[in-house]
Write a protein that holds these residues in place. Structure first.
Motif, PDB file in Angstrom:
ATOM      1  N   LYS A 101       0.803  -1.233   0.000  1.00  0.00           N
ATOM      2  CA  LYS A 101       0.000   0.000   0.000  1.00  0.00           C
ATOM      3  C   LYS A 101       0.833   1.280   0.000  1.00  0.00           C
ATOM      4  CE  LYS A 101      -4.068  -0.212   2.557  1.00  0.00           C
ATOM      5  NZ  LYS A 101      -4.718  -0.451   3.852  1.00  0.00           N
ATOM      6  N   VAL A 102       2.158   1.125  -0.007  1.00  0.00           N
ATOM      7  CA  VAL A 102       2.990   2.335   0.065  1.00  0.00           C
ATOM      8  C   VAL A 102       2.825   3.151  -1.212  1.00  0.00           C
ATOM      9  CG1 VAL A 102       5.331   3.230   0.301  1.00  0.00           C
ATOM     10  CG2 VAL A 102       4.663   1.158   1.502  1.00  0.00           C
ATOM     11  N   PRO A 122       3.970   6.895   3.514  1.00  0.00           N
ATOM     12  CA  PRO A 122       4.403   5.575   3.988  1.00  0.00           C
ATOM     13  C   PRO A 122       4.428   5.445   5.502  1.00  0.00           C
ATOM     14  CG  PRO A 122       6.254   6.811   3.085  1.00  0.00           C
ATOM     15  CD  PRO A 122       5.024   7.587   2.749  1.00  0.00           C
ATOM     16  N   SER A 145       0.461   2.735  -6.385  1.00  0.00           N
ATOM     17  CA  SER A 145       1.054   1.840  -5.384  1.00  0.00           C
ATOM     18  C   SER A 145       1.012   0.436  -5.968  1.00  0.00           C
ATOM     19  CB  SER A 145       0.244   1.883  -4.089  1.00  0.00           C
ATOM     20  OG  SER A 145      -1.047   1.353  -4.331  1.00  0.00           O
ATOM     21  N   VAL A 195       1.407   3.838   6.472  1.00  0.00           N
ATOM     22  CA  VAL A 195       1.129   2.536   5.881  1.00  0.00           C
ATOM     23  C   VAL A 195       1.765   1.424   6.681  1.00  0.00           C
ATOM     24  CG1 VAL A 195       1.488   1.064   3.867  1.00  0.00           C
ATOM     25  CG2 VAL A 195       1.107   3.507   3.559  1.00  0.00           C
ATOM     26  N   SER A 196       3.037   1.587   6.950  1.00  0.00           N
ATOM     27  CA  SER A 196       3.820   0.485   7.483  1.00  0.00           C
ATOM     28  C   SER A 196       3.436   0.176   8.923  1.00  0.00           C
ATOM     29  CB  SER A 196       5.306   0.856   7.425  1.00  0.00           C
ATOM     30  OG  SER A 196       6.054  -0.093   8.134  1.00  0.00           O
ATOM     31  N   PRO A 219      -4.022   5.600   3.693  1.00  0.00           N
ATOM     32  CA  PRO A 219      -2.753   6.284   3.952  1.00  0.00           C
ATOM     33  C   PRO A 219      -2.340   7.194   2.802  1.00  0.00           C
ATOM     34  CG  PRO A 219      -2.365   3.996   3.335  1.00  0.00           C
ATOM     35  CD  PRO A 219      -3.857   4.172   3.400  1.00  0.00           C
TER      36      PRO A 219
END
Ligand code: SF4
Length: 365
Positions: free
Chosen positions: A95-96, A344, A102, A347-348, A341
């Motif tokens: 999803k980044v 990033p 992405s 996201v992470s 998001p």
């Protein structure tokens, strides 16, 4: 049933350490943790709120997904767009957002992007689907790079003609130099990453003490580990010392893991790498050595991604340098949430914004 980790979550031990920190940290200082797992542990256990006013805990560039710069994500996306390519990577990267898309967006558009749980899984895909070219996207620090290095060697051993790796791996120590040299950040001490240090030991960090007089402590990931690391840093500062100390003896030897380092060095060579928010840091990237060119996706799947662009309003770069707190980004919790998001760091699972969002009651100051 009690676990071996219970002692590292013991409230009594934690309280004694918090008291010791309050007694020791009499001068204002900024301590930065350089590991996404520490960022999560600090937020989850509310450790920021236990600190005395003299201590500011900052999150640094410790999440490998977060520090991957847009041009690198764009390159991975462009490779995934090439005919016949299967792009395999860990779920964290999906999803980044890059400049325009992405990997999960590309998958939704019909590109063959697959999540794997080990780099070796991508070799299996290549063996089973010889008409495809499988590219393993490798992101991570010294913790994950040795495994990918061994996978490259395994691909060579199996003489796989249709597999290659896109290495976006980075090494940590010189990023710390960039932060110490950054006048906006002004770090007083580092909480060093446990997992990375398991591989590289203490020597690569010695310059922090030797050249800059900045103390550092390698810690583990339980609340007592982190508190002990902060206490040891406070003690060094109070005593006017600057050393690399280990508060994570059950995981880290001063020598590190020479076998893992040798595997990494056999497959990769240092190159300049762009870090989100920090810029290009010489020698912190890991590129495949020329003798492994046939397993290098940059050679095997040459392509040119579009001109990169930064996402408007996203302050991930400043969050990663520790000069902006996630709450200070205007998009935090409004336009940008873990479900939607924008940068990033949200996201992470190791991102600062995700940590603050998930544990707001604990992390908000
Ligand atoms: S809240 Fe979102 S947009 Fe703002 S810095 Fe964090 S990830 Fe980037």
């Amino acid at each position: 049933m009690s676990s071996v980790l219970d002692g590292f979550r013991d409230p009594e031990v934690a309280k004694r350490l918090v008291d010791a920190i309050h007694a020791t940290a009499t001068v204002p200082c900024k301590l930065m943790e350089v590991c996404g797992t520490h960022t999560m542990a600090i937020a989850k256990h509310g450790l920021r709120g236990l600190m005395p006013e003299t201590i500011t805990l900052l999150s640094g560039p410790g999440c490998p997904v977060c520090v991957t710069a847009n041009p690198d994500i764009d390159l991975a996306i462009e490779i995934a767009r090439q005919p016949g390519v299967v792009l395999a990577t860990f779920g964290d990267m999906m999803k980044v957002p890059g400049s325009y898309s992405s990997l999960s967006g590309e998958k939704a558009d019909g590109r063959d992007v697959r999540i794997v749980y080990s780099p070796l899984d991508s070799l299996t895909i290549a063996e089973k689907e010889p008409d495809k070219h499988v590219v393993f996207l490798g992101v991570g620090f010294e913790t994950t790079a040795p495994t990918v290095a061994l996978t490259i060697r395994e691909a060579a051993r199996r003489e796989l003609p249709n597999w290659s790796a896109l290495s976006l791996h980075k090494t940590v120590p010189e990023a710390l130099r960039a932060l110490v040299n950054d006048p906006e950040v002004q770090i007083t001490g580092f909480i060093l990453p446990g997992h990375v240090s398991t591989i590289i030991g203490t020597e690569p960090y010695e310059f922090l003490a030797r050249e800059y007089g900045v103390p550092s402590v390698i810690t583990g990931f339980e609340p007592v580990d982190v508190l002990q690391g902060v206490w040891m840093l406070s003690k060094q500062l109070a005593e006017g010392r600057a050393e690399v100390e280990i508060a994570y003896g059950r995981g880290v030897d001063a020598e590190g893991n020479p076998t893992a380092v040798a595997a990494m060095e056999a497959a990769f060579e240092p190159v300049d790498a762009e870090w989100r928010g920090i810029g290009v840091i010489p020698g912190t990237g890991l590129a495949l050595r020329p003798e492994f060119a046939q397993y290098d996706a940059r050679v095997r799947v040459p392509c040119t991604p579009p001109e990169p662009r930064e996402i408007k309003g996203c302050q991930c770069g400043d969050v990663l340098r520790g000069v902006t707190l996630p709450f200070d980004c205007k998009l935090f919790g409004k336009g940008c949430t873990p479900e939607h998001p924008i940068g990033p760091c949200m996201v992470s699972s190791e991102g600062s914004c995700a940590a603050y969002y998930r544990y707001t009651d604990y992390g908000k100051e």
